[in-house]
Design a protein around this motif. Structure first.
Motif, PDB file in Angstrom:
ATOM      1  N   THR A 241       0.863  -1.159  -0.076  1.00 48.25           N
ATOM      2  CA  THR A 241      -0.088  -0.022   0.109  1.00 48.25           C
ATOM      3  C   THR A 241       1.031   1.354   0.134  1.00 48.25           C
ATOM      4  O   THR A 241       2.160   1.263   0.473  1.00 48.25           O
ATOM      5  N   LEU A 242       0.404   2.166  -0.847  1.00 45.64           N
ATOM      6  CA  LEU A 242       1.561   3.439  -0.826  1.00 45.64           C
ATOM      7  C   LEU A 242       1.025   4.159   0.412  1.00 45.64           C
ATOM      8  O   LEU A 242       0.176   4.668   0.694  1.00 45.64           O
ATOM      9  N   TYR A 243       2.288   4.275   1.106  1.00 43.35           N
ATOM     10  CA  TYR A 243       2.002   4.976   2.580  1.00 43.35           C
ATOM     11  C   TYR A 243       2.279   6.487   2.399  1.00 43.35           C
ATOM     12  O   TYR A 243       1.482   7.445   3.090  1.00 43.35           O
ATOM     13  N   SER A 244       3.188   6.745   1.457  1.00 44.38           N
ATOM     14  CA  SER A 244       3.410   8.284   1.266  1.00 44.38           C
ATOM     15  C   SER A 244       4.165   8.433  -0.190  1.00 44.38           C
ATOM     16  O   SER A 244       4.787   7.381  -0.591  1.00 44.38           O
ATOM     17  N   TYR A 245       4.298   9.707  -0.566  1.00 51.60           N
ATOM     18  CA  TYR A 245       5.172   9.788  -2.061  1.00 51.60           C
ATOM     19  C   TYR A 245       5.292  11.117  -2.284  1.00 51.60           C
ATOM     20  O   TYR A 245       4.750  12.144  -1.644  1.00 51.60           O
ATOM     21  N   VAL A 246       6.184  11.536  -3.187  1.00 49.64           N
ATOM     22  CA  VAL A 246       6.508  12.656  -3.729  1.00 49.64           C
ATOM     23  C   VAL A 246       6.487  12.644  -5.255  1.00 49.64           C
ATOM     24  O   VAL A 246       6.952  11.527  -5.755  1.00 49.64           O
ATOM     25  N   VAL A 247       6.230  13.687  -5.925  1.00 47.80           N
ATOM     26  CA  VAL A 247       6.554  13.751  -7.313  1.00 47.80           C
ATOM     27  C   VAL A 247       7.743  14.802  -7.760  1.00 47.80           C
ATOM     28  O   VAL A 247       7.618  15.681  -7.219  1.00 47.80           O
ATOM     29  N   HIS A 248       8.794  13.937  -8.154  1.00 51.91           N
ATOM     30  CA  HIS A 248       9.907  14.685  -8.668  1.00 51.91           C
ATOM     31  C   HIS A 248       9.663  15.410  -9.708  1.00 51.91           C
ATOM     32  O   HIS A 248       9.465  14.967 -10.872  1.00 51.91           O
ATOM     33  N   HIS A 249       9.808  16.948  -9.834  1.00 51.52           N
ATOM     34  CA  HIS A 249      10.036  17.742 -11.117  1.00 51.52           C
ATOM     35  C   HIS A 249      11.314  18.311 -11.313  1.00 51.52           C
ATOM     36  O   HIS A 249      11.630  18.319 -12.700  1.00 51.52           O
ATOM     37  N   HIS A 250      12.013  18.609 -10.312  1.00 50.89           N
ATOM     38  CA  HIS A 250      13.390  19.240 -10.539  1.00 50.89           C
ATOM     39  C   HIS A 250      14.001  18.888  -9.122  1.00 50.89           C
ATOM     40  O   HIS A 250      13.712  18.791  -8.339  1.00 50.89           O
ATOM     41  N   PRO A 251      15.351  18.767  -9.738  1.00 49.65           N
ATOM     42  CA  PRO A 251      16.455  18.962 -10.820  1.00 49.65           C
ATOM     43  C   PRO A 251      16.147  17.644 -11.624  1.00 49.65           C
ATOM     44  O   PRO A 251      15.685  16.687 -11.240  1.00 49.65           O
ATOM     45  N   PRO A 252      16.702  17.740 -12.963  1.00 43.18           N
ATOM     46  CA  PRO A 252      16.731  16.719 -13.874  1.00 43.18           C
ATOM     47  C   PRO A 252      17.739  15.466 -13.135  1.00 43.18           C
ATOM     48  O   PRO A 252      18.455  15.832 -12.632  1.00 43.18           O
ATOM     49  N   VAL A 253      17.244  14.221 -13.322  1.00 45.44           N
ATOM     50  CA  VAL A 253      17.820  13.003 -12.903  1.00 45.44           C
ATOM     51  C   VAL A 253      18.160  12.250 -14.009  1.00 45.44           C
ATOM     52  O   VAL A 253      17.434  11.902 -15.026  1.00 45.44           O
ATOM     53  N   PRO A 254      19.426  11.913 -14.074  1.00 47.94           N
ATOM     54  CA  PRO A 254      20.101  11.098 -15.424  1.00 47.94           C
ATOM     55  C   PRO A 254      19.220   9.723 -15.362  1.00 47.94           C
ATOM     56  O   PRO A 254      19.077   9.137 -14.349  1.00 47.94           O
ATOM     57  N   GLY A 255      18.849   9.445 -16.678  1.00 48.18           N
ATOM     58  CA  GLY A 255      18.331   8.282 -16.754  1.00 48.18           C
ATOM     59  C   GLY A 255      16.785   8.411 -16.592  1.00 48.18           C
ATOM     60  O   GLY A 255      16.144   7.444 -16.911  1.00 48.18           O
ATOM     61  N   ARG A 256      16.443   9.381 -16.102  1.00 54.23           N
ATOM     62  CA  ARG A 256      14.886   9.577 -15.878  1.00 54.23           C
ATOM     63  C   ARG A 256      14.068  10.765 -16.584  1.00 54.23           C
ATOM     64  O   ARG A 256      14.743  11.818 -16.737  1.00 54.23           O
ATOM     65  N   ASP A 257      12.926  10.450 -16.884  1.00 47.52           N
ATOM     66  CA  ASP A 257      12.276  11.611 -17.498  1.00 47.52           C
ATOM     67  C   ASP A 257      11.325  12.313 -16.409  1.00 47.52           C
ATOM     68  O   ASP A 257      10.672  11.552 -15.754  1.00 47.52           O
ATOM     69  N   THR A 258      11.425  13.503 -16.158  1.00 48.19           N
ATOM     70  CA  THR A 258      10.510  14.046 -15.133  1.00 48.19           C
ATOM     71  C   THR A 258       9.264  14.718 -15.669  1.00 48.19           C
ATOM     72  O   THR A 258       8.976  14.916 -16.956  1.00 48.19           O
ATOM     73  N   PRO A 259       7.907  14.584 -14.928  1.00 52.40           N
ATOM     74  CA  PRO A 259       7.962  14.275 -13.674  1.00 52.40           C
ATOM     75  C   PRO A 259       7.883  12.899 -13.381  1.00 52.40           C
ATOM     76  O   PRO A 259       7.450  12.049 -14.092  1.00 52.40           O
TER      77      PRO A 259
END
Length: 312
Positions: A241-259
Motif C-alpha cells: 500500500t502506498l504509505y506516502s509519496y513525492v512527485v519529482h519535478h526538478h532537478p533533472p535526474v540522469p536516466g529518468r524523465d521528469t516528473p
C-alpha cells in the motif's frame, strides 16, 4: 525406484501445461541410471588431486576419493552417445520446444554422506523436484528447474547434489542490441547482494534475523531487535500500500524523465520499501492506493523493482 516413461515428441505448451509436466516428473520419484563405466580408481583420483592442487596424501594412502569427485565417476565420456533417461530430460526438451533454449546454472549444492572407496562402482539416481516460473530475469523470461542426483554404492548413499538451472528465452533482434548503462546503479555489498539477486530472479526478498525472526528493510549487518549478526531472508508476496509519496519535478535526474513518482510502500509483511510508482497517471496517485511489484529492465544488467496499481 520407478523407471522413466517414454513420451512423444515435444511440442509447444502453455505455462500451465509445462507445470503439469513438471508435476508428473516430480511424481516419478527417484530414477536410477546405469552404473558408472569404471569403478573408483587410483589413476583418476591422482589426476584430480593434481588438477585441483590438493596435496593431501590421505586419499591415496587410504584408497578414498575426494568427495567433490562424486559426479566425475558417472559423467559420460567426450564421445559417448549413450545417455540414461532421467526425469529431467522430457522437461528440458519441452522447455526447448517452447523457446526457452538458453540455459545457465544458478545453484549447485553438494552433500557428502561418506567417502567413495577405490573399487566401488557408483550408480546415479535422479529426482526432479521443482519448476518455478515464468520469471523475468536479467537474461530474459525463463523457468528455474531444480533436481537432485544421489550417488549410491549398492543401496548406500555416498553423495548427493542439488542442481538448479535457469532455462530462458534469449533476446533476439533489436532486443539483443546492447543498451546504454543505466546511470543510477544501486550500491551492492555483502548486506544487500541477496536483495538484488532476488530482483534478478523476480523475487522481492526481505532480510530476516535468523535468530529472532525480525524482518528489516533496508538490509543491514545486525538485527536491531536482538543484535544478532545471523541473517536469512523471506520472499515477500509482492503487494503493498502506498504509505506516502513525492512527485519529482526538478532537478533533472540522469536516466529518468521528469516528473516521476517516488513512493514509500508499506508491505503486509511489516516493512516499508522505497520505489517508483509507474503505470499510473500522476494525478491519480494517492496515499493508501494498493500496489503490486513489477520488474523493469533498465539496461543489459540491471533490473529494478517498481510499483504499479493493483485491484484492491
Amino acid at each position: 525406484m520407478s523407471e522413466p516413461h517414454a513420451t512423444s515428441e515435444p511440442h509447444e505448451m502453455t505455462d500451465e501445461e509445462l507445470h503439469e509436466l513438471a508435476a508428473k516428473q516430480v511424481a516419478m520419484g527417484e530414477v536410477r541410471g546405469a552404473p558408472a563405466s569404471d569403478p573408483v580408481n587410483v589413476p583418476m583420483i591422482r589426476h584430480w588431486l593434481t588438477a585441483m592442487g590438493d596435496a593431501n596424501p590421505a586419499y591415496l594412502e587410504r584408497g578414498l576419493a575426494p568427495p567433490a569427485m562424486a559426479q566425475v565417476w558417472t559423467m559420460p565420456g567426450l564421445r559417448s552417445t549413450a545417455k540414461d533417461r532421467s526425469p529431467v530430460d522430457d522437461l528440458m526438451a519441452a522447455l526447448n520446444a517452447n523457446g526457452y533454449t538458453g540455459v545457465v546454472a544458478t545453484n549447485c549444492e553438494q552433500t557428502y554422506h561418506r567417502y567413495a572407496r577405490v573399487g566401488e562402482r557408483l550408480v546415479p539416481a535422479t529426482r526432479f523436484t521443482d519448476l518455478v516460473g515464468p520469471k523475468r530475469t536479467a537474461l530474459g523470461v525463463g523457468f528455474f528447474a531444480t533436481w537432485t542426483i544421489t550417488w549410491y554404492s549398492e543401496e548406500e548413499p555416498v553423495a548427493e547434489m542439488l542442481f538448479r538451472v535457469l532455462k530462458f528465452r534469449p533476446v533476439t533482434g533489436r532486443e539483443n542490441e546492447e543498451r546504454a548503462a543505466y546511470p543510477l546503479r544501486p550500491a551492492v555489498n555483502q548486506d544487500t547482494a541477496f536483495f538484488w539477486d532476488g530482483v534478478r530472479d523476480g523475487e522481492l526478498r526481505i532480510q530476516t534475523c535468523a535468530d529472532c525472526g525480525e524482518l528489516r528493510h533496508p538490509p543491514g549487518p545486525m538485527c536491531p531487535q536482538c543484535r544478532s549478526a545471523n541473517r536469512t531472508h523471506t520472499v515477500a508476496r509482492g503487494i503493498g500500500t502506498l504509505y506516502s509519496y513525492v512527485v519529482h519535478h526538478h532537478p533533472p535526474v540522469p536516466g529518468r524523465d521528469t516528473p516521476f513518482v517516488v513512493g514509500v510502500v508499506e508491505l503486509p509483511e511489516g516493512v516499508r520499501m522505497v520505489g517508483n510508482v509507474v503505470d499510473c497517471p500522476i494525478e491519480e496517485v494517492g496515499a493508501g492506493m494498493p500496489l503490486r511489484v513489477t520488474y523493469r529492465q533498465m539496461d543489459d544488467r540491471l533490473v529494478l523493482p517498481m510499483w504499479a496499481p493493483r485491484e484492491p
